[in-house]
Structures are given as C-alpha cells and as structure tokens.
Design a protein around this motif. Sequence first.
Motif, PDB file in Angstrom:
ATOM      1  N   VAL A  42      11.431  -1.177 -14.158  1.00 41.52           N
ATOM      2  CA  VAL A  42      10.368  -2.389 -14.165  1.00 41.52           C
ATOM      3  C   VAL A  42       9.558  -2.208 -12.894  1.00 41.52           C
ATOM      4  CG1 VAL A  42      10.201  -4.536 -14.688  1.00 41.52           C
ATOM      5  CG2 VAL A  42      12.065  -3.470 -15.700  1.00 41.52           C
ATOM      6  N   ALA A  43       8.374  -2.813 -13.156  1.00 36.21           N
ATOM      7  CA  ALA A  43       7.450  -3.018 -12.068  1.00 36.21           C
ATOM      8  C   ALA A  43       6.943  -4.410 -12.271  1.00 36.21           C
ATOM      9  CB  ALA A  43       6.153  -1.859 -12.056  1.00 36.21           C
ATOM     10  N   VAL A  44       7.130  -4.965 -11.208  1.00 35.77           N
ATOM     11  CA  VAL A  44       6.591  -6.495 -10.873  1.00 35.77           C
ATOM     12  C   VAL A  44       5.499  -6.549  -9.699  1.00 35.77           C
ATOM     13  CG1 VAL A  44       7.203  -8.845 -10.538  1.00 35.77           C
ATOM     14  CG2 VAL A  44       8.754  -7.501 -11.743  1.00 35.77           C
ATOM     15  N   ALA A  45       4.643  -7.386  -9.805  1.00 33.59           N
ATOM     16  CA  ALA A  45       3.501  -7.316  -8.781  1.00 33.59           C
ATOM     17  C   ALA A  45       3.165  -9.073  -8.682  1.00 33.59           C
ATOM     18  CB  ALA A  45       2.432  -6.698  -9.224  1.00 33.59           C
ATOM     19  N   THR A  46       2.974  -9.266  -7.292  1.00 31.95           N
ATOM     20  CA  THR A  46       2.344 -10.780  -7.272  1.00 31.95           C
ATOM     21  C   THR A  46       1.025 -10.485  -7.586  1.00 31.95           C
ATOM     22  OG1 THR A  46       2.055 -10.257  -5.005  1.00 31.95           O
ATOM     23  CG2 THR A  46       4.112 -11.534  -5.421  1.00 31.95           C
ATOM     24  N   PRO A  47       0.221 -11.710  -8.062  1.00 33.55           N
ATOM     25  CA  PRO A  47      -1.149 -11.770  -8.407  1.00 33.55           C
ATOM     26  C   PRO A  47      -2.285 -11.287  -7.237  1.00 33.55           C
ATOM     27  CG  PRO A  47      -0.057 -13.796  -9.158  1.00 33.55           C
ATOM     28  CD  PRO A  47       0.767 -12.977  -8.345  1.00 33.55           C
ATOM     29  N   ASP A  48      -1.725 -11.311  -6.083  1.00 35.66           N
ATOM     30  CA  ASP A  48      -2.717 -10.910  -5.079  1.00 35.66           C
ATOM     31  C   ASP A  48      -2.497  -9.671  -4.986  1.00 35.66           C
ATOM     32  OD1 ASP A  48      -0.205 -10.983  -4.122  1.00 35.66           O
ATOM     33  OD2 ASP A  48      -0.766 -12.224  -2.341  1.00 35.66           O
ATOM     34  N   MET A  49      -1.833  -8.939  -5.538  1.00 37.26           N
ATOM     35  CA  MET A  49      -1.757  -7.386  -5.449  1.00 37.26           C
ATOM     36  C   MET A  49      -2.414  -6.419  -6.506  1.00 37.26           C
ATOM     37  SD  MET A  49      -0.147  -6.298  -2.525  1.00 37.26           S
ATOM     38  CE  MET A  49       0.107  -4.611  -3.103  1.00 37.26           C
ATOM     39  N   MET A  50      -2.645  -7.232  -7.620  1.00 39.76           N
ATOM     40  CA  MET A  50      -3.202  -6.800  -8.903  1.00 39.76           C
ATOM     41  C   MET A  50      -4.554  -6.113  -8.769  1.00 39.76           C
ATOM     42  SD  MET A  50      -0.717  -6.435 -11.047  1.00 39.76           S
ATOM     43  CE  MET A  50      -1.750  -5.797 -12.420  1.00 39.76           C
ATOM     44  N   LYS A  51      -5.445  -6.339  -7.596  1.00 46.15           N
ATOM     45  CA  LYS A  51      -6.646  -5.550  -7.600  1.00 46.15           C
ATOM     46  C   LYS A  51      -6.136  -4.289  -7.069  1.00 46.15           C
ATOM     47  CE  LYS A  51     -10.615  -5.514  -4.891  1.00 46.15           C
ATOM     48  NZ  LYS A  51     -11.559  -6.207  -3.688  1.00 46.15           N
ATOM     49  N   ASP A  52      -5.200  -3.967  -6.670  1.00 44.78           N
ATOM     50  CA  ASP A  52      -4.916  -2.533  -6.151  1.00 44.78           C
ATOM     51  C   ASP A  52      -4.005  -1.959  -6.984  1.00 44.78           C
ATOM     52  OD1 ASP A  52      -6.532  -2.605  -3.500  1.00 44.78           O
ATOM     53  OD2 ASP A  52      -4.694  -3.779  -2.619  1.00 44.78           O
ATOM     54  N   VAL A  53      -3.089  -2.484  -7.629  1.00 48.39           N
ATOM     55  CA  VAL A  53      -2.284  -2.215  -8.571  1.00 48.39           C
ATOM     56  C   VAL A  53      -2.725  -2.000  -9.905  1.00 48.39           C
ATOM     57  CG1 VAL A  53      -0.035  -2.725  -9.986  1.00 48.39           C
ATOM     58  CG2 VAL A  53      -0.094  -3.514  -7.545  1.00 48.39           C
ATOM     59  N   ASP A  55       0.518  -1.261  -0.055  1.00 50.77           N
ATOM     60  CA  ASP A  55      -0.149  -0.183   0.169  1.00 50.77           C
ATOM     61  C   ASP A  55       1.030   1.325   0.000  1.00 50.77           C
ATOM     62  OD1 ASP A  55      -2.155  -1.470   0.146  1.00 50.77           O
ATOM     63  OD2 ASP A  55      -2.647  -1.563   2.142  1.00 50.77           O
ATOM     64  N   ASP A  56       1.788   1.325   0.855  1.00 54.06           N
ATOM     65  CA  ASP A  56       2.791   2.390   0.706  1.00 54.06           C
ATOM     66  C   ASP A  56       3.349   2.739  -0.614  1.00 54.06           C
ATOM     67  OD1 ASP A  56       4.321  -0.011   0.637  1.00 54.06           O
ATOM     68  OD2 ASP A  56       5.869   0.681   1.693  1.00 54.06           O
ATOM     69  N   LEU A  57       3.851   1.769  -1.392  1.00 56.99           N
ATOM     70  CA  LEU A  57       4.209   2.169  -2.776  1.00 56.99           C
ATOM     71  C   LEU A  57       3.217   2.423  -3.881  1.00 56.99           C
ATOM     72  CD1 LEU A  57       6.949  -0.517  -3.445  1.00 56.99           C
ATOM     73  CD2 LEU A  57       7.278   1.927  -3.117  1.00 56.99           C
ATOM     74  N   ILE A  58       2.059   2.023  -3.579  1.00 56.51           N
ATOM     75  CA  ILE A  58       0.957   2.231  -4.431  1.00 56.51           C
ATOM     76  C   ILE A  58       0.473   3.717  -4.057  1.00 56.51           C
ATOM     77  CG2 ILE A  58      -1.636   1.837  -4.741  1.00 56.51           C
ATOM     78  CD1 ILE A  58      -1.023  -1.183  -4.028  1.00 56.51           C
ATOM     79  N   GLU A  59       0.631   4.028  -3.053  1.00 59.23           N
ATOM     80  CA  GLU A  59       0.178   5.568  -2.836  1.00 59.23           C
ATOM     81  C   GLU A  59       1.147   6.504  -3.326  1.00 59.23           C
ATOM     82  OE1 GLU A  59      -2.362   7.042  -1.423  1.00 59.23           O
ATOM     83  OE2 GLU A  59      -3.344   5.019  -1.801  1.00 59.23           O
ATOM     84  N   LYS A  60       2.298   6.016  -3.328  1.00 57.28           N
ATOM     85  CA  LYS A  60       3.426   6.885  -4.005  1.00 57.28           C
ATOM     86  C   LYS A  60       3.631   6.949  -5.124  1.00 57.28           C
ATOM     87  CE  LYS A  60       8.947   7.293  -3.349  1.00 57.28           C
ATOM     88  NZ  LYS A  60       9.902   6.764  -2.539  1.00 57.28           N
ATOM     89  N   VAL A  61       3.179   5.935  -5.933  1.00 54.25           N
ATOM     90  CA  VAL A  61       3.281   5.824  -7.349  1.00 54.25           C
ATOM     91  C   VAL A  61       1.766   6.617  -7.928  1.00 54.25           C
ATOM     92  CG1 VAL A  61       2.803   4.470  -9.480  1.00 54.25           C
ATOM     93  CG2 VAL A  61       4.481   3.635  -7.745  1.00 54.25           C
ATOM     94  N   LYS A  62       0.837   6.472  -7.331  1.00 52.24           N
ATOM     95  CA  LYS A  62      -0.415   7.063  -7.365  1.00 52.24           C
ATOM     96  C   LYS A  62      -0.211   8.772  -7.483  1.00 52.24           C
ATOM     97  CE  LYS A  62      -4.050   5.353  -5.212  1.00 52.24           C
ATOM     98  NZ  LYS A  62      -4.916   4.921  -4.571  1.00 52.24           N
ATOM     99  N   GLY A  63       0.918   9.197  -6.434  1.00 49.80           N
ATOM    100  CA  GLY A  63       1.106  10.643  -6.409  1.00 49.80           C
ATOM    101  C   GLY A  63       2.110  11.079  -7.568  1.00 49.80           C
ATOM    102  N   GLY A  64       2.322  10.171  -8.574  1.00 52.49           N
ATOM    103  CA  GLY A  64       3.240  10.537  -9.787  1.00 52.49           C
ATOM    104  C   GLY A  64       4.582   9.969  -9.758  1.00 52.49           C
ATOM    105  N   TRP A  65       4.912   9.224  -8.668  1.00 51.33           N
ATOM    106  CA  TRP A  65       6.511   8.708  -8.748  1.00 51.33           C
ATOM    107  C   TRP A  65       6.689   7.598  -9.659  1.00 51.33           C
ATOM    108  CZ3 TRP A  65       8.334   4.114  -6.417  1.00 51.33           C
ATOM    109  CH2 TRP A  65       9.792   4.027  -6.280  1.00 51.33           C
ATOM    110  N   THR A  66       7.718   7.487 -10.445  1.00 52.22           N
ATOM    111  CA  THR A  66       8.030   6.430 -11.357  1.00 52.22           C
ATOM    112  C   THR A  66       9.576   6.374 -11.445  1.00 52.22           C
ATOM    113  OG1 THR A  66       7.758   8.049 -13.230  1.00 52.22           O
ATOM    114  CG2 THR A  66       5.594   6.523 -12.635  1.00 52.22           C
TER     115      THR A  66
END
Length: 226
Positions: free
Chosen positions: A109-120, A94-105
């Motif tokens: 490369v971004a990798v996600a586990t399947p159980d995170m994709m609902k939020d990612v 959640d911490d990284l999701i919020e940071k990226v949501k603010g425009g940080w990139t």
Amino acid sequence: MKRGKKYRESIKKVDVTNSYELVEALKLVKTMAYAKFDETVDLSIKLNLKKSQSVRDTVVLPNQFRGEKKILVFCKPEKEKEAQEAGATYIGADDLIEKVKGGWTDFDVAVATPDMMKDVGKLGMVLGRKGLMPNPKTGTVTFDLKGTLAELKKGRVEFRADKTGVLHLAVGKVSMTPEQVAENIKAVITEVRRKRPIDVKGEFIQTVSVASTMGPGVWVAIKDQD
C-alpha cells in the motif's frame, strides 16, 4: 477452456444452476478446494451500473487473512516520526519517489500526505498500473497517518467495480471458517450498498459468487433486500 481432472471432480459437488445461502456456499468452496497451498477465497459481485457510473471505496474486513502489510508513506520530514510510530515500512519523499520511478514496487500500500501529491502524481505510469497510486477516495491521501495506517493494518482493503460493473475482491482463505469469511463478505456488501448511485433503477446487486483460487464458482443467494 479445458479443465484438469481435479477441477472436473471438484465441480461435481456443486449444482451450478443453484444459488446457495452464504455460509453454505462457503462450505462448498472449502470442500472443492484441491490445491496444495492455502487457496484464497474470492468474491465477485455483478452490479447494475451504467457505463458512466463507478463504485469504489474501502472497507475494514473483520477477519484478517493476509500477512503484515508493507506500507510506504510519502511525506515531508515533519511527518516522518508520525509515520514511523504508526508502523510504516518505508518512509520518505524525493528519495522514495526516485526509487519508485525506477520501477521499485516492493510494498502493498502507498500512502501520501496531500502536500506530496504534486510529485507523487508523476508516478502514475508505475503506481497506476499496479493499483498502488494514493487516492483521496480510498483514504490514502491524508495528513492523518496514525489513523490511516492503523486501519490499513487492521485489514482495510479497497474495492472497485471494473468497466463491466463487476467487483472482484479477495475476502479470506480456505483455511478460515466459513463463518469468518461470511463476516468479511457481509462487511463488503454493506459498504457496496452504501455506494449505490442514486439514479440506479431496479436491483443494484445483481449476482454474487464465491470461489477459491483454483476451484469452481458458487452462486450466492444475496439480493438487495438481504
């Protein structure tokens, strides 16, 4: 488009109506590069695709040419240790999701586990525009963080044909030998051919060209049967 003097002098070294053998074409690209920095060698492939068709996958290039990739991993706490040991640069949920949501990139490369994709998946407006959204088709949505990060660090890259059926991909640097860049190109072409839609008629790979960042393009004599 008006071209500079260096470009005009450079293009005199190539016959733009001719197609060259791969290594010969890359030697020309090397001699025509004139920028003060180490120019990237770009590959362009025109594919015979219908509007409804797409070609997209990943390939591990035999010869690395980029610096260390900054890899971000979206995962639950129980996978953080695996991501850390695999060499991820940034790890979180959640911490990284919020940071990226603010425009940080600030990652490659971004990798996600399947159980995170609902939020990612909600980060499409940020990650999608930059081509950073994790995707099962490119192997960046996975529970196998160890294997995936190992391949990414070896030089795994994504290729994708655009709406006009043209695939563009960086495949090396001018400072590399033509033979090294040729190995990378052959690896890409092999994978592209594997993704040929079954209903394509005629030649799938129509044209191939290579160019440095600032230099003119060179046609490459590569056909479907090569």
